[in-house]
Every structure is written in structure tokens, then in C-alpha cells.
Design a protein around this motif. Structure first.
Motif, PDB file in Angstrom:
ATOM      1  N   HIS A  76       0.754   5.302   1.239  1.00 19.93           N
ATOM      2  CA  HIS A  76       0.099   6.148   2.239  1.00 19.93           C
ATOM      3  C   HIS A  76       0.520   7.593   2.043  1.00 19.93           C
ATOM      4  O   HIS A  76       1.695   7.876   1.834  1.00 19.93           O
ATOM      5  CB  HIS A  76       0.497   5.734   3.659  1.00 19.93           C
ATOM      6  CG  HIS A  76       0.146   4.334   3.995  1.00 19.93           C
ATOM      7  ND1 HIS A  76      -0.992   4.000   4.692  1.00 19.93           N
ATOM      8  CD2 HIS A  76       0.770   3.160   3.723  1.00 19.93           C
ATOM      9  CE1 HIS A  76      -1.041   2.694   4.842  1.00 19.93           C
ATOM     10  NE2 HIS A  76       0.017   2.159   4.258  1.00 19.93           N
ATOM     11  N   TRP A 122       1.445   7.738  -9.837  1.00 14.68           N
ATOM     12  CA  TRP A 122       0.302   8.193  -9.061  1.00 14.68           C
ATOM     13  C   TRP A 122       0.225   9.712  -9.065  1.00 14.68           C
ATOM     14  O   TRP A 122       1.243  10.384  -9.117  1.00 14.68           O
ATOM     15  CB  TRP A 122       0.434   7.751  -7.600  1.00 14.68           C
ATOM     16  CG  TRP A 122       0.580   6.289  -7.422  1.00 14.68           C
ATOM     17  CD1 TRP A 122       1.731   5.554  -7.547  1.00 14.68           C
ATOM     18  CD2 TRP A 122      -0.439   5.364  -7.102  1.00 14.68           C
ATOM     19  NE1 TRP A 122       1.478   4.224  -7.306  1.00 14.68           N
ATOM     20  CE2 TRP A 122       0.147   4.085  -7.030  1.00 14.68           C
ATOM     21  CE3 TRP A 122      -1.794   5.484  -6.852  1.00 14.68           C
ATOM     22  CZ2 TRP A 122      -0.575   2.944  -6.727  1.00 14.68           C
ATOM     23  CZ3 TRP A 122      -2.502   4.346  -6.547  1.00 14.68           C
ATOM     24  CH2 TRP A 122      -1.901   3.091  -6.483  1.00 14.68           C
ATOM     25  N   PRO A 137      -8.926  10.743  -5.325  1.00 19.60           N
ATOM     26  CA  PRO A 137      -8.581   9.328  -5.158  1.00 19.60           C
ATOM     27  C   PRO A 137      -7.509   8.919  -6.159  1.00 19.60           C
ATOM     28  O   PRO A 137      -7.614   9.207  -7.347  1.00 19.60           O
ATOM     29  CB  PRO A 137      -9.902   8.602  -5.440  1.00 19.60           C
ATOM     30  CG  PRO A 137     -10.945   9.621  -5.168  1.00 19.60           C
ATOM     31  CD  PRO A 137     -10.349  10.950  -5.553  1.00 19.60           C
ATOM     32  N   ALA A 138      -6.469   8.297  -5.651  1.00 19.77           N
ATOM     33  CA  ALA A 138      -5.332   7.933  -6.507  1.00 19.77           C
ATOM     34  C   ALA A 138      -5.682   6.780  -7.425  1.00 19.77           C
ATOM     35  O   ALA A 138      -6.083   5.718  -6.975  1.00 19.77           O
ATOM     36  CB  ALA A 138      -4.125   7.578  -5.645  1.00 19.77           C
ATOM     37  N   MET A 139      -5.569   7.005  -8.709  1.00 18.62           N
ATOM     38  CA  MET A 139      -5.768   5.976  -9.720  1.00 18.62           C
ATOM     39  C   MET A 139      -4.439   5.835 -10.454  1.00 18.62           C
ATOM     40  O   MET A 139      -4.024   6.752 -11.155  1.00 18.62           O
ATOM     41  CB  MET A 139      -6.866   6.380 -10.690  1.00 18.62           C
ATOM     42  CG  MET A 139      -8.229   6.563 -10.018  1.00 18.62           C
ATOM     43  SD  MET A 139      -8.857   5.071  -9.205  1.00 18.62           S
ATOM     44  CE  MET A 139      -9.159   4.026 -10.586  1.00 18.62           C
ATOM     45  N   PRO A 140      -3.752   4.720 -10.274  1.00 23.55           N
ATOM     46  CA  PRO A 140      -2.415   4.605 -10.844  1.00 23.55           C
ATOM     47  C   PRO A 140      -2.425   4.336 -12.339  1.00 23.55           C
ATOM     48  O   PRO A 140      -3.391   3.820 -12.892  1.00 23.55           O
ATOM     49  CB  PRO A 140      -1.828   3.406 -10.104  1.00 23.55           C
ATOM     50  CG  PRO A 140      -3.017   2.530  -9.895  1.00 23.55           C
ATOM     51  CD  PRO A 140      -4.150   3.510  -9.580  1.00 23.55           C
ATOM     52  N   PRO A 146      -1.532  11.651  -6.316  1.00 21.69           N
ATOM     53  CA  PRO A 146      -2.366  11.635  -5.114  1.00 21.69           C
ATOM     54  C   PRO A 146      -2.979  12.975  -4.732  1.00 21.69           C
ATOM     55  O   PRO A 146      -3.864  13.023  -3.894  1.00 21.69           O
ATOM     56  CB  PRO A 146      -1.409  11.146  -4.020  1.00 21.69           C
ATOM     57  CG  PRO A 146      -0.069  11.465  -4.526  1.00 21.69           C
ATOM     58  CD  PRO A 146      -0.141  11.381  -6.019  1.00 21.69           C
ATOM     59  N   SER A 186       0.817  -1.206   0.000  1.00 16.58           N
ATOM     60  CA  SER A 186       0.000   0.000   0.000  1.00 16.58           C
ATOM     61  C   SER A 186       0.857   1.265   0.000  1.00 16.58           C
ATOM     62  O   SER A 186       1.999   1.275   0.441  1.00 16.58           O
ATOM     63  CB  SER A 186      -0.949   0.009   1.197  1.00 16.58           C
ATOM     64  OG  SER A 186      -0.231   0.006   2.405  1.00 16.58           O
ATOM     65  N   ALA A 217      -1.671  -0.220  -3.623  1.00 19.55           N
ATOM     66  CA  ALA A 217      -0.811   0.116  -4.749  1.00 19.55           C
ATOM     67  C   ALA A 217      -0.341  -1.093  -5.558  1.00 19.55           C
ATOM     68  O   ALA A 217      -0.397  -1.084  -6.780  1.00 19.55           O
ATOM     69  CB  ALA A 217       0.402   0.906  -4.255  1.00 19.55           C
ATOM     70  N   GLN A 251      -4.681   9.472   3.057  1.00 23.15           N
ATOM     71  CA  GLN A 251      -5.038   8.668   1.894  1.00 23.15           C
ATOM     72  C   GLN A 251      -4.239   7.369   1.948  1.00 23.15           C
ATOM     73  O   GLN A 251      -3.055   7.363   2.273  1.00 23.15           O
ATOM     74  CB  GLN A 251      -4.712   9.424   0.612  1.00 23.15           C
ATOM     75  CG  GLN A 251      -5.239   8.779  -0.634  1.00 23.15           C
ATOM     76  CD  GLN A 251      -5.086   9.698  -1.848  1.00 23.15           C
ATOM     77  OE1 GLN A 251      -4.281  10.609  -1.865  1.00 23.15           O
ATOM     78  NE2 GLN A 251      -5.884   9.443  -2.855  1.00 23.15           N
ATOM     79  N   ARG A 252      -4.906   6.253   1.644  1.00 25.91           N
ATOM     80  CA  ARG A 252      -4.262   4.941   1.568  1.00 25.91           C
ATOM     81  C   ARG A 252      -4.734   4.288   0.289  1.00 25.91           C
ATOM     82  O   ARG A 252      -5.934   4.256   0.008  1.00 25.91           O
ATOM     83  CB  ARG A 252      -4.628   4.063   2.755  1.00 25.91           C
ATOM     84  CG  ARG A 252      -3.936   2.711   2.718  1.00 25.91           C
ATOM     85  CD  ARG A 252      -4.465   1.777   3.795  1.00 25.91           C
ATOM     86  NE  ARG A 252      -3.802   0.492   3.747  1.00 25.91           N
ATOM     87  CZ  ARG A 252      -4.093  -0.485   2.881  1.00 25.91           C
ATOM     88  NH1 ARG A 252      -5.067  -0.322   2.010  1.00 25.91           N
ATOM     89  NH2 ARG A 252      -3.443  -1.624   2.901  1.00 25.91           N
ATOM     90  N   CYS A 253      -3.790   3.775  -0.484  1.00 26.58           N
ATOM     91  CA  CYS A 253      -4.119   3.135  -1.756  1.00 26.58           C
ATOM     92  C   CYS A 253      -3.529   1.740  -1.782  1.00 26.58           C
ATOM     93  O   CYS A 253      -2.396   1.535  -1.377  1.00 26.58           O
ATOM     94  CB  CYS A 253      -3.526   3.924  -2.919  1.00 26.58           C
ATOM     95  SG  CYS A 253      -3.883   5.667  -2.868  1.00 26.58           S
TER      96      CYS A 253
END
Length: 74
Positions: free
Chosen positions: A17, A61, A67-70, A63, A15, A32, A28-30
């Protein structure tokens, strides 16, 4: 460091952060990667974060834009 107010970190669980330094909490936590993060770098203007992991992928990313969308680039 991401900027004066935030820091980005990666975890063994894959993930990403984003931390608020003033509030001392994750903002925010993704999810990943499917493997532990092994590399993380911020762009010169702090707009993007590049991550790499044991799962063999490299992701880009943004961020700060919600919302992070890679974007997988490798």
C-alpha cells in the motif's frame, strides 16, 4: 517513510500500500505477493521499494511511476 507526503506499508494478505499522508488514504494498492509481507525497504532516493514475503519471493517496485509492476528478483 517513502517521502514527506507518502508512506509505504505491507500487509498480511501480501499487498503493498502507498498512503497519502496529507489525505490520510491509500493512493495505490498492489497485490504484491501470495503470502504475508515480511520485509519492506525503500531506496535512498525513494524511487524503488523492495519487498519480501512468506511465499519466498523478493520483488522490486517503482510505485512513483504509475501502476506498480514488480520485478521478481528472488
Amino acid at each position: 517513510s517513502f517521502d514527506d507526503a507518502r508512506v509505504v506499508s505491507g500487509s498480511e494478505d501480501g499487498s503493498l500500500h502507498v498512503w497519502d499522508l496529507v489525505e490520510a488514504k491509500t493512493i495505490q494498492r498492489c497485490a504484491a505477493h501470495r503470502g504475508a509481507l515480511t520485509a519492506l525497504a525503500c531506496s535512498p532516493h525513494n524511487a524503488e521499494v523492495l519487498t519480501g514475503a512468506y511465499d519466498g519471493t523478493i520483488k522490486l517496485w517503482a510505485p512513483t511511476s504509475g501502476p506498480a509492476m514488480p520485478k521478481t528478483i528472488g
